[in-house]
Write a protein that holds these residues in place. Structure first.
Motif, short mmCIF file in Angstrom:
data_model
loop_
_atom_site.label_atom_id
_atom_site.label_comp_id
_atom_site.label_asym_id
_atom_site.label_seq_id
_atom_site.Cartn_x
_atom_site.Cartn_y
_atom_site.Cartn_z
N MET A 55 24.54 86.38 145.02
CA MET A 55 25.14 84.31 144.68
C MET A 55 25.17 84.68 143.37
N HIS A 56 26.02 84.45 142.63
CA HIS A 56 26.60 85.03 140.55
C HIS A 56 27.42 83.31 140.44
N ARG A 57 27.10 83.54 139.17
CA ARG A 57 27.91 83.03 138.11
C ARG A 57 29.63 82.89 138.59
N GLN A 58 29.62 81.80 138.94
CA GLN A 58 31.17 82.11 138.93
C GLN A 58 31.68 82.68 137.45
N PHE A 59 32.95 83.64 137.17
CA PHE A 59 33.38 84.34 136.72
C PHE A 59 32.31 85.32 135.60
N SER A 60 30.84 85.05 136.10
CA SER A 60 30.00 86.49 135.36
C SER A 60 30.26 87.45 136.39
N LEU A 61 30.04 88.79 135.96
CA LEU A 61 30.33 90.49 136.20
C LEU A 61 29.59 90.42 137.28
N GLN A 62 30.82 91.27 138.17
CA GLN A 62 30.03 91.35 139.74
C GLN A 62 30.19 92.98 140.16
N PRO A 63 29.81 93.50 140.70
CA PRO A 63 29.65 94.72 141.33
C PRO A 63 31.12 95.38 141.34
N PHE A 64 30.61 96.83 140.79
CA PHE A 64 32.43 97.61 140.82
C PHE A 64 32.95 96.93 139.69
N SER A 65 33.58 95.69 139.59
CA SER A 65 34.44 95.51 138.96
C SER A 65 33.29 95.58 137.28
N ARG A 66 32.33 94.76 137.25
CA ARG A 66 31.97 95.30 136.32
C ARG A 66 31.81 96.45 134.81
N HIS A 67 32.30 97.52 136.22
CA HIS A 67 32.57 98.72 134.93
C HIS A 67 34.17 98.44 134.66
N TYR A 68 34.30 96.82 134.08
CA TYR A 68 36.18 98.17 134.02
C TYR A 68 36.11 95.69 132.83
N SER A 69 35.11 95.42 132.70
CA SER A 69 34.71 94.07 132.32
C SER A 69 34.86 93.92 131.13
N HIS A 70 34.02 94.52 130.69
CA HIS A 70 33.95 95.19 129.30
C HIS A 70 34.62 95.48 128.64
N SER A 71 34.62 94.82 126.90
CA SER A 71 36.04 94.78 125.91
C SER A 71 35.63 96.00 125.61
N THR A 72 34.63 97.19 125.77
CA THR A 72 34.24 98.26 125.40
C THR A 72 35.70 99.27 126.66
N ASN A 73 36.17 98.84 127.05
CA ASN A 73 36.27 99.70 129.18
C ASN A 73 36.69 99.14 129.35
N PRO A 74 38.18 98.09 129.45
CA PRO A 74 38.84 97.70 130.29
C PRO A 74 39.74 98.11 131.20
N PHE A 75 40.05 97.03 131.69
CA PHE A 75 40.89 97.80 133.57
C PHE A 75 42.36 97.94 133.00
N LEU A 76 42.79 98.07 132.51
CA LEU A 76 44.63 97.54 131.56
C LEU A 76 44.24 99.32 130.32
N ASP A 77 43.01 99.95 130.56
CA ASP A 77 42.99 101.03 129.88
C ASP A 77 43.39 102.01 130.55
#
Length: 351
Positions: A90-112
């Motif tokens: 049960m999470h705040r909308q648009f906050s980090l989620q399991p698994f996708s959290r690994h690619y949500s931070h600016s130091t580890n962006p998914f597109l890289d």
């Protein structure tokens, strides 16, 4: 804008503040999920994550918020899934989620993580592939993600406002009551302590031309007591206490346990929370000899004794030179392992 403060009990709050429009739909999906996990004999944990907003207008333009991005909740959910629990996240909308959290931070962006391969022939559409040095990490996360979804052990819900959160928490906990002692509540969300009741909100955007803004907010009702006593009796309930003054951490944690009667408070200091937490719980009272009644005086003495609480400090080492990408160690791994052990012991030792 000035209003007189009001004190709300949990019962008064739900009688006067309207539920979110999606509540019934959310409850039906949670009911299906919980019944399925119950049939399969799984432990289920409700993980709350992220911060709540406090709207200042009915047609919301302005609101109060906090800094939580949902890191602890999203990370912990992964470790609960790994331990074999089913998770209601049960999470705040648009906050980090399991698994996708690994690619949500600016130091580890998914597109890289992605490359564009040259087309195989002229006019063909280029293909997308994973950057070679990122494949191992991505494969590890993707494998677990696919397994979890194949098993159907993760169910997500979203909230935005503190009102959404309170209504959802009550509804979900009531649905989890059928699990009895196999239900755990991991209340990691950063919930607002104050709110503006709907009856006191401005209908439209508060105009800045009126000068300074004065708002008298009301205290959010304390919901741990009805959660423990009414909504889901028998559940294993873990709350969090965040403080900026380390001298307040243990006294406030012990005060919460005395007041609400749940199982564990996990205390974190704001600046040390990523590598140090403390588990605070009540020590079980020793059984009295047959024929001896536990008098009120004895109970009071036990609750006032300095050794009535146990403290368990959990710390991890912080690397001197962190490497980009996935961290080598997350404290949530050890937090969840300790809670899983305690939950199993609690189930085994409780009639």
């Amino acid at each position: 804008m000035h209003t007189e403060p009001t004190t709300f009990s949990a019962e008064e709050y739900f009688a006067t503040q309207p539920p979110p429009s999606t509540l019934q739909h959310d409850v039906e999906k949670v009911r299906e999920f919980v019944e399925r996990q119950n049939r399969d004999g799984r432990q289920v944990v409700l993980v709350t994550s992220g911060g709540t907003t406090v709207p200042l207008e009915l047609n919301v333009v302005r609101f109060l918020d906090n800094f939580s991005a949902g890191t602890r909740g999203a990370t912990s959910a992964e470790y609960f899934l790994k331990a074999g629990y089913a998770v209601i996240f049960m999470h705040r909308q648009f906050s980090l989620q399991p698994f996708s959290r690994h690619y949500s931070h600016s130091t580890n962006p998914f597109l890289d993580f992605l490359d564009i391969d040259a087309p195989e022939s002229e006019g063909a559409t280029p293909r997308i592939s994973v950057t070679p040095n990122k494949r191992e990490d991505l494969l590890q996360v993707l494998t677990v993600y696919k397994k979890v979804h194949a098993l159907g052990t993760l169910h997500t819900l979203t909230f935005v406002t503190v009102n959404d959160y309170l209504w959802l928490l009550r509804a979900v906990s009531q649905e989890m009551a059928i699990l009895k002692r196999r239900a755990m509540f991991y209340l990691a969300a950063a919930v607002s302590d104050f709110f503006l009741p709907r009856q006191k909100m401005s209908e439209h955007k508060i105009q800045s031309g009126k000068g300074s803004l004065h708002i008298e907010m009301d205290q959010v009702p304390k919901i741990l007591k009805p959660l423990v006593d009414e909504w889901t009796p028998g559940g294993y309930i873990v709350s969090f206490k965040l403080e900026t003054d380390p001298n307040l951490l243990l006294p406030k944690a012990k005060q919460a346990l005395d007041r609400y009667g749940h199982q564990v408070v996990i205390g974190n200091d704001l600046h040390r929370r990523k590598f140090e937490v403390v588990f605070v719980s009540k020590k079980p009272q020793p059984a009295l000899p047959p024929g001896i009644e536990q008098t009120e005086a004895a109970i009071a003495h036990a609750s006032d004794a300095s050794n009535a609480f146990s403290e368990y400090w959990l710390r991890i080492d912080i690397p001197e030179t962190p490497t980009p990408g996935f961290p080598a160690k997350e404290i949530e791994e050890d937090i969840v392992a300790e809670l899983v052990r305690r939950h199993a012991e609690w189930i085994a030792n409780t009639p």
